[in-house]
Design an enzyme around this catalytic site. Structure first.
Site, PDB file in Angstrom:
ATOM      1  N   ARG A   1      23.525   9.559  -6.133  1.00 33.31           N
ATOM      2  CA  ARG A   1      23.872  10.212  -4.872  1.00 33.31           C
ATOM      3  C   ARG A   1      23.987  11.730  -5.061  1.00 33.31           C
ATOM      4  O   ARG A   1      23.545  12.497  -4.211  1.00 33.31           O
ATOM      5  CB  ARG A   1      25.196   9.639  -4.386  1.00 33.31           C
ATOM      6  CG  ARG A   1      25.736  10.245  -3.124  1.00 33.31           C
ATOM      7  CD  ARG A   1      27.074   9.598  -2.863  1.00 33.31           C
ATOM      8  NE  ARG A   1      27.686   9.989  -1.629  1.00 33.31           N
ATOM      9  CZ  ARG A   1      28.932   9.634  -1.299  1.00 33.31           C
ATOM     10  NH1 ARG A   1      29.636   8.873  -2.116  1.00 33.31           N
ATOM     11  NH2 ARG A   1      29.450  10.015  -0.159  1.00 33.31           N
TER      12      ARG A   1
ATOM     13  N   ASN B   1      39.077   8.081   0.897  1.00 31.47           N
ATOM     14  CA  ASN B   1      38.182   9.235   0.960  1.00 31.47           C
ATOM     15  C   ASN B   1      39.006  10.466   1.328  1.00 31.47           C
ATOM     16  O   ASN B   1      40.072  10.341   1.943  1.00 31.47           O
ATOM     17  CB  ASN B   1      37.072   9.008   1.990  1.00 31.47           C
ATOM     18  CG  ASN B   1      35.872   9.937   1.798  1.00 31.47           C
ATOM     19  OD1 ASN B   1      35.842  10.756   0.891  1.00 31.47           O
ATOM     20  ND2 ASN B   1      34.885   9.810   2.677  1.00 31.47           N
TER      21      ASN B   1
ATOM     22  N   GLU C   1      34.471   9.161  -1.872  1.00 30.49           N
ATOM     23  CA  GLU C   1      34.961   7.790  -1.766  1.00 30.49           C
ATOM     24  C   GLU C   1      35.330   7.204  -3.124  1.00 30.49           C
ATOM     25  O   GLU C   1      34.612   7.385  -4.099  1.00 30.49           O
ATOM     26  CB  GLU C   1      33.896   6.873  -1.138  1.00 30.49           C
ATOM     27  CG  GLU C   1      33.541   7.195   0.289  1.00 30.49           C
ATOM     28  CD  GLU C   1      32.414   8.213   0.414  1.00 30.49           C
ATOM     29  OE1 GLU C   1      32.022   8.819  -0.615  1.00 30.49           O
ATOM     30  OE2 GLU C   1      31.918   8.390   1.543  1.00 30.49           O
TER      31      GLU C   1
ATOM     32  N   GLU D   1      40.786   2.908   4.149  1.00 34.71           N
ATOM     33  CA  GLU D   1      40.045   2.006   5.036  1.00 34.71           C
ATOM     34  C   GLU D   1      39.862   0.666   4.340  1.00 34.71           C
ATOM     35  O   GLU D   1      39.581   0.628   3.142  1.00 34.71           O
ATOM     36  CB  GLU D   1      38.666   2.583   5.358  1.00 34.71           C
ATOM     37  CG  GLU D   1      38.732   3.807   6.240  1.00 34.71           C
ATOM     38  CD  GLU D   1      37.362   4.450   6.419  1.00 34.71           C
ATOM     39  OE1 GLU D   1      37.021   4.797   7.549  1.00 34.71           O
ATOM     40  OE2 GLU D   1      36.647   4.609   5.408  1.00 34.71           O
TER      41      GLU D   1
ATOM     42  N   GLU E   1      40.710  15.380   6.265  1.00 31.72           N
ATOM     43  CA  GLU E   1      40.975  13.960   6.516  1.00 31.72           C
ATOM     44  C   GLU E   1      41.343  13.275   5.209  1.00 31.72           C
ATOM     45  O   GLU E   1      40.765  13.586   4.159  1.00 31.72           O
ATOM     46  CB  GLU E   1      39.692  13.331   7.096  1.00 31.72           C
ATOM     47  CG  GLU E   1      39.857  11.935   7.635  1.00 31.72           C
ATOM     48  CD  GLU E   1      38.551  11.427   8.284  1.00 31.72           C
ATOM     49  OE1 GLU E   1      37.902  12.169   9.042  1.00 31.72           O
ATOM     50  OE2 GLU E   1      38.186  10.270   7.999  1.00 31.72           O
TER      51      GLU E   1
ATOM     52  N   ASP F   1      41.764   9.295   3.987  1.00 29.75           N
ATOM     53  CA  ASP F   1      41.494   7.950   4.522  1.00 29.75           C
ATOM     54  C   ASP F   1      41.927   6.824   3.608  1.00 29.75           C
ATOM     55  O   ASP F   1      41.675   6.869   2.410  1.00 29.75           O
ATOM     56  CB  ASP F   1      39.974   7.728   4.658  1.00 29.75           C
ATOM     57  CG  ASP F   1      39.335   8.615   5.691  1.00 29.75           C
ATOM     58  OD1 ASP F   1      39.990   8.939   6.679  1.00 29.75           O
ATOM     59  OD2 ASP F   1      38.149   8.957   5.488  1.00 29.75           O
TER      60      ASP F   1
END
Ligand SMILES: *[C@@H]1O[C@H](CO)[C@@H](O)[C@H](O)[C@H]1NC(C)=O
Length: 290
Positions: free
Chosen positions: A269, A121, A131, A106, A102, A104
């Site tokens: 993260r 992403n 991201e 957004e 994918e 992206d």
């Protein structure tokens, strides 16, 4: 399908009104299928322009008829104005199945007067978490701007008004997953992301301001379709060459001025180690090298 029916109504209206002109580009009619949202997904003006709406019952979306393996995809988009908190406008490529790829773009809406975030992403083989988020240097609700995904076997580039804002090179050789073999369809959707999208999910959709509408126009694909070609791997239709010195400079300015989140810097993260592609070089360095 609602979109076709509406287009038909529009045509009839236009025949009745002599000042009405229709641009026959036909891109949405020929290249996209209705995906969800019934009447909220609309194709207009002979196919050159489409709109997506969201109300409290549903969002809406279109998906491309073709699945592509590499290509450059340009779309002009005008985002939901005013209070768009909780609303996500998405423009993305995606394959199907458990280990999907994918790419992206957004747009995370915001309350009136506060900036949208453009989030990019990349998923390869079902794994995302890459991201990068940006503020924009213009108001994306005032006019159409061109957003592009340029994907070839060497790298993925995301562009705003022809200026690269992200360049992710294929480093499969260093164990970094990269989408190279799953054909992807192109999607445009408008959906409810109030759980996370705006100010960390604290700002919810204000349904009294709905329905919310985003506009899409002048879709253009210079892309390889595997069912029509047996050499997508050799695809060279995008901007395959390296960045010009000028856009390299601008890319670095964008990284230092407009980038608000970069997964490669999120050590909380990725407490057990940043993804491979992050370790050696910051995006700043990568931009200089590309
Ligand atoms: C919304 O506005 C706030 C305040 O300016 C900002 O911190 C945030 O990044 C903006 N965007 C989103 C999607 O929350």
């Amino acid at each position: 399908m609602a979109s076709y029916a509406n287009n038909y109504v529009f045509l009839l209206l236009c025949l009745g009104l002599s000042f009405c002109t229709i641009a026959f580009g036909g891109n949405f009619n020929t290249d996209f299928n209705y995906l969800f949202g019934d009447f909220r997904a609309n194709i207009q003006t002979g196919g050159n322009v489409a709109s997506l709406q969201m109300d409290k019952y549903s969002g809406s979306g279109f998906g491309s008829k073709n699945a592509y393996l590499f290509g450059r995809f340009d779309m002009q988009i005008k985002l939901v104005p005013g209070n768009s908190a909780g609303i996500v406008t998405a423009y993305y490529l995606s394959s199907e199945g458990d280990h999907h790829d994918e790419i992206d773009i957004e747009f995370l809406g915001n309350v009136t007067g506060q900036p949208y975030i453009l989030q990019t992403n990349i998923y390869a083989n079902g794994v995302g978490g890459r991201e990068m988020q940006y503020y924009l240097w213009f108001d994306p609700t005032q006019n159409f701007h061109t957003y592009s995904i340029d994907w070839n076997p060497q790298r993925i580039m995301i562009l705003v008004d022809n200026q690269p804002i992200r360049v992710s090179r294929n480093k499969q050789g260093s164990g970094v997953p990269f989408p190279t073999n799953q054909p992807m369809r192109l999607y445009t959707t408008l959906w409810n992301g109030e759980a996370w999208a705006t100010q960390g999910g604290t700002m919810k959709v204000d349904w009294s301001k709905g329905p919310f509408t985003a506009w899409f126009s002048n879709f253009n694909a210079n892309a390889c379709v595997p069912s029509q070609s047996n050499n997508c791997v050799g695809f060279n239709g995008g901007t395959n060459r390296g960045l010009s010195i000028d856009s390299r400079k601008k890319l670095n300015q964008i990284y230092s001025k407009w980038l608000v989140y970069d997964y490669c810097h999120d050590v909380r993260r990725y407490a057990n180690g940043l993804p491979n592609e992050c370790r050696r070089k910051s995006p700043r360095r990568m931009a200089l090298e590309d």
